[in-house]
Design a protein around this motif. Structure first.
Motif, PDB file in Angstrom:
ATOM      1  N   VAL A  23      56.930-126.775 -43.636  1.00  0.00           N
ATOM      2  CA  VAL A  23      55.968-125.677 -43.739  1.00  0.00           C
ATOM      3  C   VAL A  23      55.492-125.229 -42.368  1.00  0.00           C
ATOM      4  CG1 VAL A  23      53.811-124.872 -44.746  1.00  0.00           C
ATOM      5  CG2 VAL A  23      55.246-126.479 -46.025  1.00  0.00           C
ATOM      6  N   ASP A  24      54.713-126.080 -41.685  1.00  0.00           N
ATOM      7  CA  ASP A  24      54.120-125.609 -40.428  1.00  0.00           C
ATOM      8  C   ASP A  24      54.991-125.895 -39.213  1.00  0.00           C
ATOM      9  OD1 ASP A  24      52.973-128.176 -38.925  1.00  0.00           O
ATOM     10  OD2 ASP A  24      52.647-128.453 -41.060  1.00  0.00           O
ATOM     11  N   GLY A  25      55.822-126.929 -39.260  1.00  0.00           N
ATOM     12  CA  GLY A  25      56.708-127.220 -38.139  1.00  0.00           C
ATOM     13  C   GLY A  25      56.044-127.917 -36.976  1.00  0.00           C
ATOM     14  N   THR A  26      54.795-128.365 -37.146  1.00  0.00           N
ATOM     15  CA  THR A  26      54.069-129.004 -36.046  1.00  0.00           C
ATOM     16  C   THR A  26      53.558-130.392 -36.413  1.00  0.00           C
ATOM     17  OG1 THR A  26      51.965-127.978 -36.696  1.00  0.00           O
ATOM     18  CG2 THR A  26      53.342-126.765 -35.143  1.00  0.00           C
ATOM     19  N   GLY A  27      53.968-130.921 -37.548  1.00  0.00           N
ATOM     20  CA  GLY A  27      53.585-132.273 -37.936  1.00  0.00           C
ATOM     21  C   GLY A  27      52.298-132.382 -38.720  1.00  0.00           C
ATOM     22  N   MET A  28      51.660-131.257 -39.053  1.00  0.00           N
ATOM     23  CA  MET A  28      50.364-131.315 -39.747  1.00  0.00           C
ATOM     24  C   MET A  28      50.484-131.403 -41.263  1.00  0.00           C
ATOM     25  SD  MET A  28      47.884-128.767 -37.570  1.00  0.00           S
ATOM     26  CE  MET A  28      48.877-127.300 -37.838  1.00  0.00           C
ATOM     27  N   CYS A  29      51.474-130.725 -41.849  1.00  0.00           N
ATOM     28  CA  CYS A  29      51.513-130.636 -43.309  1.00  0.00           C
ATOM     29  C   CYS A  29      52.120-131.869 -43.963  1.00  0.00           C
ATOM     30  CB  CYS A  29      52.266-129.384 -43.753  1.00  0.00           C
ATOM     31  SG  CYS A  29      54.064-129.490 -43.572  1.00  0.00           S
TER      32      CYS A  29
ATOM     33  N   GLY B 182      55.084-132.180 -44.996  1.00  0.00           N
ATOM     34  CA  GLY B 182      56.126-131.824 -45.957  1.00  0.00           C
ATOM     35  C   GLY B 182      57.509-132.301 -45.568  1.00  0.00           C
ATOM     36  N   CYS B 183      57.744-132.457 -44.272  1.00  0.00           N
ATOM     37  CA  CYS B 183      59.090-132.821 -43.807  1.00  0.00           C
ATOM     38  C   CYS B 183      59.218-134.325 -43.580  1.00  0.00           C
ATOM     39  CB  CYS B 183      59.438-132.051 -42.539  1.00  0.00           C
ATOM     40  SG  CYS B 183      58.424-132.511 -41.115  1.00  0.00           S
ATOM     41  N   ARG B 184      58.366-135.100 -44.217  1.00  0.00           N
ATOM     42  CA  ARG B 184      58.388-136.558 -44.024  1.00  0.00           C
ATOM     43  C   ARG B 184      59.726-137.148 -44.481  1.00  0.00           C
ATOM     44  NH1 ARG B 184      54.239-137.333 -46.601  1.00  0.00           N
ATOM     45  NH2 ARG B 184      54.964-138.244 -48.551  1.00  0.00           N
ATOM     46  N   VAL B 185      60.293-137.986 -43.642  1.00  0.00           N
ATOM     47  CA  VAL B 185      61.544-138.680 -43.956  1.00  0.00           C
ATOM     48  C   VAL B 185      61.365-140.164 -43.647  1.00  0.00           C
ATOM     49  CG1 VAL B 185      63.048-136.693 -43.601  1.00  0.00           C
ATOM     50  CG2 VAL B 185      62.469-138.156 -41.648  1.00  0.00           C
ATOM     51  N   SER B 186      62.216-140.985 -44.222  1.00  0.00           N
ATOM     52  CA  SER B 186      62.164-142.418 -43.975  1.00  0.00           C
ATOM     53  C   SER B 186      63.375-142.809 -43.130  1.00  0.00           C
ATOM     54  CB  SER B 186      62.176-143.188 -45.300  1.00  0.00           C
ATOM     55  OG  SER B 186      62.151-144.584 -45.064  1.00  0.00           O
TER      56      SER B 186
ATOM     57  N   SER C  47      58.082-143.988 -41.833  1.00  0.00           N
ATOM     58  CA  SER C  47      57.901-142.582 -42.163  1.00  0.00           C
ATOM     59  C   SER C  47      57.833-141.774 -40.877  1.00  0.00           C
ATOM     60  CB  SER C  47      56.613-142.369 -42.971  1.00  0.00           C
ATOM     61  OG  SER C  47      56.770-142.846 -44.286  1.00  0.00           O
ATOM     62  N   MET C  48      58.650-140.732 -40.803  1.00  0.00           N
ATOM     63  CA  MET C  48      58.684-139.880 -39.629  1.00  0.00           C
ATOM     64  C   MET C  48      58.713-138.425 -40.074  1.00  0.00           C
ATOM     65  SD  MET C  48      61.299-142.052 -37.194  1.00  0.00           S
ATOM     66  CE  MET C  48      60.520-141.566 -35.656  1.00  0.00           C
ATOM     67  N   PHE C  49      58.359-137.523 -39.178  1.00  0.00           N
ATOM     68  CA  PHE C  49      58.352-136.098 -39.485  1.00  0.00           C
ATOM     69  C   PHE C  49      59.521-135.416 -38.790  1.00  0.00           C
ATOM     70  CE2 PHE C  49      53.516-136.694 -39.726  1.00  0.00           C
ATOM     71  CZ  PHE C  49      53.582-136.984 -41.081  1.00  0.00           C
ATOM     72  N   ALA C  50      60.353-134.739 -39.591  1.00  0.00           N
ATOM     73  CA  ALA C  50      61.534-134.087 -39.026  1.00  0.00           C
ATOM     74  C   ALA C  50      61.177-133.013 -38.011  1.00  0.00           C
ATOM     75  CB  ALA C  50      62.388-133.487 -40.149  1.00  0.00           C
ATOM     76  N   CYS C  51      60.020-132.376 -38.188  1.00  0.00           N
ATOM     77  CA  CYS C  51      59.671-131.244 -37.322  1.00  0.00           C
ATOM     78  C   CYS C  51      59.281-131.666 -35.911  1.00  0.00           C
ATOM     79  CB  CYS C  51      58.557-130.409 -37.945  1.00  0.00           C
ATOM     80  SG  CYS C  51      56.989-131.286 -38.112  1.00  0.00           S
ATOM     81  N   VAL C  52      58.678-132.844 -35.758  1.00  0.00           N
ATOM     82  CA  VAL C  52      58.238-133.269 -34.421  1.00  0.00           C
ATOM     83  C   VAL C  52      58.991-134.497 -33.915  1.00  0.00           C
ATOM     84  CG1 VAL C  52      55.941-132.245 -34.526  1.00  0.00           C
ATOM     85  CG2 VAL C  52      56.296-134.531 -35.464  1.00  0.00           C
ATOM     86  N   ASP C  53      59.394-135.380 -34.800  1.00  0.00           N
ATOM     87  CA  ASP C  53      60.173-136.555 -34.395  1.00  0.00           C
ATOM     88  C   ASP C  53      61.664-136.240 -34.371  1.00  0.00           C
ATOM     89  OD1 ASP C  53      57.870-138.252 -34.315  1.00  0.00           O
ATOM     90  OD2 ASP C  53      57.941-138.354 -36.500  1.00  0.00           O
TER      91      ASP C  53
END
Length: 290
Positions: A216-222, A224-228, A233-239
């Motif tokens: 959604v936001d692409g900056t790690g706040m939402c 939504g892009c959480r992956v394992s 748990s990591m965020f695809a948009c920032v990690d």
């Protein structure tokens, strides 16, 4: 506002190339990164990978496949039209180094974001092998572009209409048996990336995959892009979007990708009906793909 400088159909009926004026983004963007696009005030935010970066011209290139509401809206735009918001570059860039030989594996329109990655590895002194696949010849994109930068290009098609008949994993396994590369990078559907990672694991070859979860936001706040990845748990948009393919929990990723299937279908059908009412039943849209 970001102006569309060029638009062309890459593959019938639903894959388009856009060259967009983005002078600030193009100066900072690196291979492997992405942007988030919002077409209008009521539009949703969607992530799109960078298919080319030209800092001298101040442009970036995007490949768009019409699969739902927003992508169908975008492919109706014309050269000279403006995109309301273009946010980026986002995500971590591909780590570029001389690795001796790198094998880049792409499936479908996932081949396009591998193009700047191939350019970067070639510039760093690596030998570049590209394995690109599609269901049939008419579904391939970026073959000529890859031929222009890579040392070796291997094309596979499920039906054998061009190149080697079979899957990219078949060609990759054969390549690994001949000569191990220093690195494999894969971009494409999650199921394809999963099997590429499984193919390289017995050989101990470092394998990087570019994940495409809901964002959604692409900056790690939402969140939504959480992956394992590796049990964390990591965020695809920032990690990410790139991670070690041998550590990704593919079941979690693919289940999360299906989280809003019903809502996406409803949104597309509502938009399609409204669009057809405005322009008539012959209005060109591409059906929502599962």
């Amino acid at each position: 506002m970001a102006r569309i400088l060029e638009k062309r159909l890459l593959r019938q009926p639903d894959v388009y190339y856009f060259k967009v004026a983005a002078p600030l983004i193009s100066k900072k963007a690196k291979a492997g990164q992405f942007v988030i696009v919002r077409l209008h005030e009521k539009g949703e935010r969607i992530p799109l990978s960078l298919a080319d970066i030209d800092p001298e011209a101040g442009t970036i290139s995007l490949i768009v496949m019409a699969v739902g509401k927003t992508t169908n809206e975008m492919v109706l735009l014309k050269q000279g039209d403006d995109i309301l918001d273009l946010c980026g570059p986002l995500g971590q860039p591909t780590h570029i180094e001389s690795v001796g030989r790198v094998v880049l594996v792409g499936g479908g329109f996932g081949v396009a974001p591998l193009y700047p990655i191939a350019q970067a590895f070639k510039a760093a002194g690596s030998e570049v092998t590209v394995i690109m696949g599609a269901r049939s010849k008419d579904l391939l994109i970026y073959e000529q572009e890859m031929q222009g930068v890579a040392d070796t290009v291997i094309v596979t098609t499920d039906d054998g209409s061009t190149g080697v008949k079979g899957l990219v994993t078949d060609a990759l396994t054969k390549d690994l048996e001949c000569r191990l590369p220093g690195l494999v990078i894969c971009v494409g559907p999650a199921i394809m990336m999963k099997f590429v990672a499984e193919a390289t694991k017995p050989y101990g070859v470092r394998t990087v995959v570019s994940l495409n979860p809901i964002m959604v936001d692409g900056t790690g706040m939402c969140g939504g892009c959480r992956v394992s990845v590796g049990g964390r748990s990591m965020f695809a948009c920032v990690d990410g979007p790139e991670f070690d393919g041998h550590l990704v929990d593919w079941s979690v990723l693919m289940n999360r990708q299906k989280s809003y299937t019903a809502e996406e279908k409803e949104s597309f059908e509502t938009w399609k009906k409204r669009h057809e009412q405005m322009l008539g039943s012959a209005a060109p849209v591409c059906e929502l793909k599962s």
